[in-house]
Design a protein around this motif. Structure first.
Motif, short mmCIF file in Angstrom:
data_model
loop_
_atom_site.label_atom_id
_atom_site.label_comp_id
_atom_site.label_asym_id
_atom_site.label_seq_id
_atom_site.Cartn_x
_atom_site.Cartn_y
_atom_site.Cartn_z
N ALA A 1 0.76 -1.11 -0.07
CA ALA A 1 -0.15 -0.09 0.34
C ALA A 1 1.30 1.51 -0.08
O ALA A 1 0.18 2.14 -0.49
CB ALA A 1 -1.34 -0.25 1.46
N TYR A 2 2.21 1.18 0.48
CA TYR A 2 2.96 2.13 0.94
C TYR A 2 4.09 2.35 -1.33
O TYR A 2 4.14 3.15 -1.53
CB TYR A 2 4.03 2.01 1.81
CG TYR A 2 3.10 2.28 2.93
CD1 TYR A 2 2.58 3.02 3.86
CD2 TYR A 2 3.77 1.23 3.87
CE1 TYR A 2 2.20 3.58 4.30
CE2 TYR A 2 2.63 0.49 4.26
CZ TYR A 2 2.60 2.31 5.47
OH TYR A 2 1.83 2.11 6.48
N HIS A 3 4.06 1.31 -1.52
CA HIS A 3 4.80 1.19 -2.64
C HIS A 3 5.44 0.12 -3.24
O HIS A 3 4.76 -1.39 -2.30
CB HIS A 3 6.30 1.80 -2.85
CG HIS A 3 6.47 1.75 -3.81
ND1 HIS A 3 7.38 1.20 -5.12
CD2 HIS A 3 7.22 2.92 -4.89
CE1 HIS A 3 8.08 1.70 -5.92
NE2 HIS A 3 7.51 2.34 -6.29
N ARG A 4 4.53 -0.48 -4.36
CA ARG A 4 4.86 -2.11 -4.55
C ARG A 4 6.05 -2.52 -4.05
O ARG A 4 6.41 -4.17 -3.72
CB ARG A 4 4.67 -2.00 -6.17
CG ARG A 4 4.95 -3.39 -6.57
CD ARG A 4 4.26 -3.28 -8.10
NE ARG A 4 4.70 -2.79 -8.43
CZ ARG A 4 5.53 -2.56 -10.38
NH1 ARG A 4 3.98 -3.52 -11.18
NH2 ARG A 4 5.90 -2.16 -11.14
N TRP A 5 7.23 -2.13 -3.89
CA TRP A 5 8.81 -2.86 -3.88
C TRP A 5 8.73 -2.95 -2.66
O TRP A 5 9.40 -4.05 -2.07
CB TRP A 5 9.24 -1.86 -4.61
CG TRP A 5 10.30 -2.75 -6.25
CD1 TRP A 5 9.43 -2.12 -7.72
CD2 TRP A 5 10.24 -4.13 -7.19
NE1 TRP A 5 9.65 -2.60 -8.43
CE2 TRP A 5 10.21 -3.73 -8.25
CE3 TRP A 5 10.88 -5.29 -6.51
CZ2 TRP A 5 10.33 -4.74 -8.85
CZ3 TRP A 5 11.39 -6.37 -7.18
CH2 TRP A 5 11.00 -6.06 -8.30
N ILE A 6 8.73 -1.96 -1.78
CA ILE A 6 8.60 -2.62 -0.83
C ILE A 6 7.30 -3.55 -0.24
O ILE A 6 8.13 -4.00 0.94
CB ILE A 6 7.89 -1.13 0.28
CG1 ILE A 6 8.35 -0.02 0.37
CG2 ILE A 6 7.80 -1.03 1.96
CD1 ILE A 6 8.08 0.75 1.02
N GLY A 7 6.47 -3.56 -0.13
CA GLY A 7 5.71 -5.02 -0.64
C GLY A 7 6.57 -6.10 -0.89
O GLY A 7 6.16 -7.18 -0.24
N ILE A 8 7.21 -6.09 -2.33
CA ILE A 8 8.27 -6.67 -2.63
C ILE A 8 8.38 -7.63 -1.80
O ILE A 8 8.98 -8.50 -1.33
CB ILE A 8 7.98 -6.93 -4.52
CG1 ILE A 8 6.48 -6.80 -4.80
CG2 ILE A 8 9.18 -8.25 -4.77
CD1 ILE A 8 7.16 -6.15 -6.53
N VAL A 9 10.10 -6.57 -1.88
CA VAL A 9 11.14 -6.82 -0.39
C VAL A 9 11.08 -7.23 0.80
O VAL A 9 10.90 -7.91 1.12
CB VAL A 9 11.60 -6.05 -0.31
CG1 VAL A 9 13.26 -5.94 -0.39
CG2 VAL A 9 12.12 -5.31 -2.30
N GLY A 10 9.50 -6.31 0.79
CA GLY A 10 9.08 -6.60 2.92
C GLY A 10 8.89 -8.15 2.24
O GLY A 10 8.89 -8.77 3.53
N SER A 11 7.82 -8.44 1.64
CA SER A 11 7.49 -9.64 2.27
C SER A 11 8.19 -11.09 2.08
O SER A 11 8.20 -11.70 2.54
CB SER A 11 5.53 -10.17 1.48
OG SER A 11 6.77 -9.57 0.13
N ALA A 12 9.19 -10.62 1.06
CA ALA A 12 9.89 -11.56 1.00
C ALA A 12 11.04 -12.10 1.67
O ALA A 12 11.55 -12.92 2.18
CB ALA A 12 11.29 -11.61 -0.86
N LEU A 13 11.45 -11.06 2.29
CA LEU A 13 12.19 -11.14 3.31
C LEU A 13 11.63 -11.12 4.62
O LEU A 13 12.15 -12.34 5.28
CB LEU A 13 12.73 -9.23 3.72
CG LEU A 13 13.97 -9.37 5.25
CD1 LEU A 13 15.09 -9.81 4.70
CD2 LEU A 13 14.20 -7.81 4.97
N ALA A 14 10.56 -11.17 5.35
CA ALA A 14 9.51 -11.76 6.02
C ALA A 14 9.55 -13.70 5.76
O ALA A 14 9.65 -14.31 6.96
CB ALA A 14 8.27 -11.72 6.33
N PHE A 15 9.13 -13.77 5.08
CA PHE A 15 9.33 -14.95 4.08
C PHE A 15 10.59 -15.68 4.51
O PHE A 15 10.44 -17.03 4.95
CB PHE A 15 8.62 -15.38 2.73
CG PHE A 15 8.45 -16.40 1.92
CD1 PHE A 15 7.13 -17.29 2.73
CD2 PHE A 15 9.86 -17.16 1.38
CE1 PHE A 15 7.50 -19.11 1.83
CE2 PHE A 15 9.57 -18.04 1.09
CZ PHE A 15 8.88 -19.60 1.67
N THR A 16 11.36 -15.46 4.11
CA THR A 16 13.28 -15.91 3.93
C THR A 16 13.82 -16.19 5.22
O THR A 16 13.72 -16.90 5.68
CB THR A 16 14.11 -14.82 4.33
OG1 THR A 16 13.44 -14.73 2.13
CG2 THR A 16 14.94 -15.55 3.41
#
Length: 297
Positions: A153-168
């Motif tokens: 909701a803040y920025h598409r790439w914040i969502g992509i990187v943030g969700s990927a980091l949390a998953f990892t």
């Protein structure tokens, strides 16, 4: 996010008794030295606990964020089962290919032979067929669903990187090669979710990979052994093979998208916005920003 964690932790306690009962029914010994029971109990409980993220994230979206829970499924507000079947077929093929390459390169096949009682293996396999897809879906709803939308909701790439980091991080730090490969794979899955506008594509890949790995482990009695390693602990060679599998899967999905859009558009309706009542307010969290989410452009 705090609500998701609190509800998941409280609800997970209820699965301990169920896991102990199921494990006892399968004939496993209960070892007091283990964290809950035997290693098998711990594995079953871990799978069931991760599956809890499905109802938890749906409930938080509906009750806390005040938006339709279906917006976590896809841009159409529901699970697109025919599209999920398309993704699942490709995911199974890729998972088998990856497993085959790993066996050819690193094993002569002896470790994949059935070494436990066939009836016990059958019971474990049935249990895994039920639990592993739910576990995989739970992780997807938490990472590529809730987090990808909330941060996106803040920025598409914040969502992509943030969700990927949390998953990892959910899989531990492990080796640097395993961590990086798992992170890159998570980014690939997030991009596919955005590209297709729903979680079907990542759930199918996650479930196929995990189910094959768990069944192979069960066949050799690996579920009865204490083992805290994850994909993040894998050395360079296997991680490159796994990452190659993610790339092959992505290529397969991107190749089939135009065919589905042309010949079976009802399988994956081309809608960029979540399904909402006509008089409903726009939800605060869209799928990684409306301009970035949706079906194939």
């Amino acid at each position: 996010m705090l609500a998701v964690v609190l509800v998941a932790v409280v609800t997970a306690c209820g699965f301990a008794a169920a896991a102990l009962t199921v494990t006892w029914a399968l004939g496993a010994d209960i070892d007091d030295s283990a964290s809950i029971g035997s290693p098998l109990v711990d594995n079953i409980l871990a799978l069931a606990s991760l599956a809890l993220f499905i109802p938890v994230t749906l409930a938080v979206a509906r009750l806390v964020q005040r938006r339709p829970a279906g917006t976590l499924h896809s841009v159409n507000g529901r699970v697109r089962w025919r599209w999920f079947a398309v993704c699942g077929c490709r995911a199974v093929v890729v998972a088998i290919l990856v497993m085959g390459v790993l066996v050819l390169v690193y094993d002569d096949g002896t470790e994949l032979r059935l070494t436990i009682n066939p009836w016990r293996f059958l019971g474990l396999s049935i249990l895994l067929v039920v639990l592993v897809p739910l576990q995989a879906a739970g992780e997807e709803y938490a990472a590529r669903g809730f987090l990808l939308q909330a941060l996106g909701a803040y920025h598409r790439w914040i969502g992509i990187v943030g969700s990927a980091l949390a998953f990892t991080l959910l899989h531990g730090l492990g080796t640097w090669t395993g961590f990086v490969a798992l992170f890159v794979g998570a980014v690939i899955w997030a991009l596919l979710v955005i590209r297709t506008g729903g979680l079907e594509v990542s759930i199918a890949a996650h479930a196929a990979t995990n189910l094959l790995a768990f069944v192979a482990t069960a066949a050799t009695g690996g579920l009865d052994v204490v083992d805290d390693t994850t994909t993040a602990d894998a050395p360079l060679g296997p991680t490159l093979i796994l990452l190659g599998g993610d790339l092959v899967y992505m290529a397969g999905i991107l190749a089939v998208l135009p065919l589905v859009a042309r010949y079976r558009p009802q399988w994956m309706p081309a809608s960029r916005a979540p399904a909402l009542p006509a008089n409903a307010a726009q939800p605060p969290h869209q799928l990684a920003n409306r301009e970035g989410a949706g079906s194939p452009r």
